[in-house]
Design a protein around this motif. Structure first.
Motif, mmCIF file in Angstrom:
data_model
loop_
_atom_site.group_PDB
_atom_site.id
_atom_site.type_symbol
_atom_site.label_atom_id
_atom_site.label_comp_id
_atom_site.label_asym_id
_atom_site.label_seq_id
_atom_site.Cartn_x
_atom_site.Cartn_y
_atom_site.Cartn_z
ATOM 1 N N LEU A 19 0.780 -1.231 -0.054
ATOM 2 C CA LEU A 19 0.009 0.080 0.028
ATOM 3 C C LEU A 19 0.909 1.227 0.015
ATOM 4 O O LEU A 19 0.290 2.241 -0.584
ATOM 5 C CB LEU A 19 -0.860 0.140 1.305
ATOM 6 C CG LEU A 19 -2.117 -1.242 1.247
ATOM 7 C CD1 LEU A 19 -2.765 -1.013 2.592
ATOM 8 C CD2 LEU A 19 -3.015 -0.956 0.034
ATOM 9 N N LYS A 20 2.014 1.184 0.821
ATOM 10 C CA LYS A 20 2.753 2.622 0.879
ATOM 11 C C LYS A 20 4.023 2.710 0.121
ATOM 12 O O LYS A 20 4.494 3.839 0.035
ATOM 13 C CB LYS A 20 2.829 2.760 2.431
ATOM 14 C CG LYS A 20 1.640 2.726 3.198
ATOM 15 C CD LYS A 20 0.878 3.839 3.044
ATOM 16 C CE LYS A 20 -0.624 3.834 3.727
ATOM 17 N NZ LYS A 20 -1.338 5.295 3.413
ATOM 18 N N ALA A 21 4.823 1.645 -0.094
ATOM 19 C CA ALA A 21 6.038 1.674 -0.732
ATOM 20 C C ALA A 21 5.985 2.526 -2.058
ATOM 21 O O ALA A 21 4.963 2.293 -2.926
ATOM 22 C CB ALA A 21 6.648 0.273 -0.804
ATOM 23 N N PRO A 22 6.779 3.159 -2.458
ATOM 24 C CA PRO A 22 6.823 3.658 -3.605
ATOM 25 C C PRO A 22 6.893 2.837 -4.899
ATOM 26 O O PRO A 22 7.474 1.786 -4.873
ATOM 27 C CB PRO A 22 7.980 4.641 -3.764
ATOM 28 C CG PRO A 22 9.157 3.983 -2.889
ATOM 29 C CD PRO A 22 8.147 3.585 -1.645
ATOM 30 N N ARG A 23 5.988 3.069 -6.067
ATOM 31 C CA ARG A 23 6.020 2.228 -6.932
ATOM 32 C C ARG A 23 7.119 2.565 -8.130
ATOM 33 O O ARG A 23 6.641 2.804 -9.429
ATOM 34 C CB ARG A 23 4.394 2.352 -7.690
ATOM 35 C CG ARG A 23 3.371 1.816 -6.776
ATOM 36 C CD ARG A 23 1.937 2.110 -6.931
ATOM 37 N NE ARG A 23 1.213 2.045 -5.846
ATOM 38 C CZ ARG A 23 0.521 0.574 -5.854
ATOM 39 N NH1 ARG A 23 0.724 -0.187 -6.672
ATOM 40 N NH2 ARG A 23 -0.436 0.455 -4.993
ATOM 41 N N THR A 24 8.156 2.626 -7.776
ATOM 42 C CA THR A 24 9.142 2.866 -8.446
ATOM 43 C C THR A 24 9.549 1.954 -9.715
ATOM 44 O O THR A 24 9.563 0.717 -9.141
ATOM 45 C CB THR A 24 10.397 3.269 -7.909
ATOM 46 O OG1 THR A 24 10.313 4.104 -6.893
ATOM 47 C CG2 THR A 24 11.594 3.732 -8.788
ATOM 48 N N PRO A 25 9.627 2.021 -10.963
ATOM 49 C CA PRO A 25 9.803 0.997 -11.914
ATOM 50 C C PRO A 25 11.008 0.312 -11.642
ATOM 51 O O PRO A 25 11.923 0.798 -11.245
ATOM 52 C CB PRO A 25 9.817 1.673 -13.219
ATOM 53 C CG PRO A 25 9.146 3.186 -12.886
ATOM 54 C CD PRO A 25 9.589 3.352 -11.638
ATOM 55 N N ALA A 26 11.312 -1.010 -12.257
ATOM 56 C CA ALA A 26 12.636 -1.547 -12.167
ATOM 57 C C ALA A 26 13.493 -0.899 -12.825
ATOM 58 O O ALA A 26 13.234 -0.265 -14.035
ATOM 59 C CB ALA A 26 12.521 -3.193 -12.466
ATOM 60 N N ASP A 27 14.816 -0.890 -12.550
ATOM 61 C CA ASP A 27 16.077 -0.534 -13.301
ATOM 62 C C ASP A 27 16.036 -1.063 -14.638
ATOM 63 O O ASP A 27 16.365 -2.485 -14.326
ATOM 64 C CB ASP A 27 17.272 -0.458 -12.535
ATOM 65 C CG ASP A 27 18.253 0.240 -13.225
ATOM 66 O OD1 ASP A 27 18.141 0.488 -14.545
ATOM 67 O OD2 ASP A 27 19.561 0.276 -12.638
ATOM 68 N N PRO A 28 15.925 -0.719 -15.722
ATOM 69 C CA PRO A 28 15.855 -1.461 -16.880
ATOM 70 C C PRO A 28 17.259 -2.171 -17.017
ATOM 71 O O PRO A 28 17.317 -2.998 -18.017
ATOM 72 C CB PRO A 28 15.399 -0.569 -18.201
ATOM 73 C CG PRO A 28 15.873 0.697 -17.555
ATOM 74 C CD PRO A 28 15.520 0.792 -16.153
ATOM 75 N N ASP A 29 18.336 -1.565 -16.722
ATOM 76 C CA ASP A 29 19.695 -1.966 -17.053
ATOM 77 C C ASP A 29 20.018 -2.772 -15.709
ATOM 78 O O ASP A 29 21.137 -3.567 -15.925
ATOM 79 C CB ASP A 29 20.728 -0.810 -17.065
ATOM 80 C CG ASP A 29 20.287 0.191 -18.326
ATOM 81 O OD1 ASP A 29 19.897 -0.175 -19.272
ATOM 82 O OD2 ASP A 29 20.752 1.451 -17.795
#
Length: 405
Positions: free
Chosen positions: A197-207
């Protein structure tokens, strides 16, 4: 608030929302630390109970605790590398779900063999969770507040030694030792939900990829920092492991005083963890030297403190917890030197600290087996803490010689 509204909102309001969001995320991550700390340390307190119930000696029952530590050492690098391409938020959720599953299986284990296997499996997510959680915590605050953010995540671990472990031990007296592991399973599920619910929905590092993470193994600064923590923090465990024996056998005090002394240690770790995190944001290197140096001095005085009675021993236990801040400092330094292999390096940090948990008590046990009383563990702890001090000097010398400092 819509994106358009956010763009027109006053800067102070936006900053306030970010601050509240960061606190919420850190609380969610610290919940996992609380669950992990409770099961790791409560297992030691519950050892006599599960040994009797599963029909083994206490000496053999200790193998289950060692199995958990081995799981941490194995799982930290393996899961960090395997999860390199995953979004950190999802990796944390899966790690907590696995932790919940294996701790619940620990509670249901009908035989000692299955219990030991489930304890090994429970240790697998430990290091990877803390490593990834530290990276997430550092990513949501300014760079000059990273150590403070990391200390907030570890706060769950230190509070567990003060509240979670005594609570699990107390409940086990009424509803059995298995309840402690069930509670940890429930806490882990709550953590997975909170992170979702709370953690940032940061995308995975593509590299990101496993090979890049494995680059940490070629970094001499990573290995020196890990060795510093493994040796220096071993000094704390050399004494912490024998607190109960010192209180009961050397001072002849009651079980209630053992619980009180362990709470003093947990309180000290909590305070020093927060203090060292704040100081490390100002001067990380000086903070590390203060932790190792201060710990070495206090531990060298530990036998004399015990000779003075329970009150002076309690003061020494409180002060030796200055080493409790080392974890935050070393974790932050690994972020500074790991380059692109952040996830593996951060997770290896907790494998190194479980090495400390094995080395400190092992060396102290050799001294005690040679005929010395339990307080002599303080001399072993002082030597290990001094070793951490010297290794950190070597680490900085190597960094400056390589042009990294």
């Amino acid at each position: 608030m819509t994106d358009r509204a956010a763009q027109t909102a006053p800067a102070s309001m936006a900053g306030s929302e970010r601050q509240i969001s960061a606190r919420t995320v850190l609380f969610a991550l610290a919940m996992g630390g609380f669950a992990i700390g409770t099961t790791e340390f409560a297992a030691m307190a519950l050892l006599p109970s599960f040994a009797q119930d599963l029909g083994v000696s206490e000496a053999r029952a200790a193998d289950a605790i060692s199995a958990y530590a081995l799981g941490v050492v194995v799982g930290a690098p393996v899961l960090a590398v395997a999860g390199a391409k995953m979004r950190k938020r999802m990796l944390l959720i899966w790690l907590m779900l696995a932790f919940a599953t294996f701790n619940t299986l620990s509670a249901l284990a009908p035989t000692f063999g299955l219990f030991t296997l489930s304890r090994f499996a429970s240790g697998l997510p430990h290091g990877a969770y803390f490593g990834v959680a530290a990276l997430v915590a550092a990513s949501i605050v300014p760079r000059n507040k990273r150590a403070t953010a990391v200390s907030r995540v570890f706060l769950g671990l230190t509070i567990a030694t003060t509240i979670g472990v005594p609570a699990a031990s107390w409940l086990s007296q009424f509803i059995g030792w298995r309840s402690g592991f069930v509670i940890v399973g429930a806490l882990s599920l709550a953590t997975a939900l909170a992170v979702y619910l709370k953690a940032p929905r940061t995308p995975a590092d593509p590299d990101a990829n496993p090979l890049r993470e494995l680059g940490a193994l070629k970094n001499r600064q990573v290995w020196l920092t890990l060795a510093t923590g493994a040796v220096g923090f071993g000094g704390f465990f050399a004494v912490y492991t024998y607190i109960a024996s010192t209180v009961q056998s050397t001072l002849g005090a009651s079980d209630d005083m053992v619980a009180l002394m362990l709470m003093v240690a947990g309180f000290g770790m909590t305070i020093f963890n927060l203090l060292m995190g704040a100081l490390a944001d100002r001067n990380l290197n000086l903070t590390a030297f203060a932790s190792f140096g201060g710990g070495a001095i206090v531990l060298a005085l530990f036998p004399a403190a015990v000779a003075g009675g329970l009150w002076t021993m309690a003061l020494a236990v409180l002060c030796m917890s200055i080493l409790g801040g080392v974890s935050t400092v070393m974790q932050t330094r690994l972020m500074n030197v790991a380059g692109e292999a952040q996830q593996l390096a951060a997770s290896l940090h907790h494998a190194a600290f479980n090495v400390a948990n094995a080395v400190g008590p092992f060396l102290a046990a050799r001294v005690i087996a040679a005929g010395h009383d339990f307080p002599a563990a303080g001399y072993v702890g002082a030597a290990l803490s001094a070793g951490g001090f010297l290794l950190f000097m070597l680490t900085l010398w190597d960094a400056r010689r390589s042009g990294l400092e």
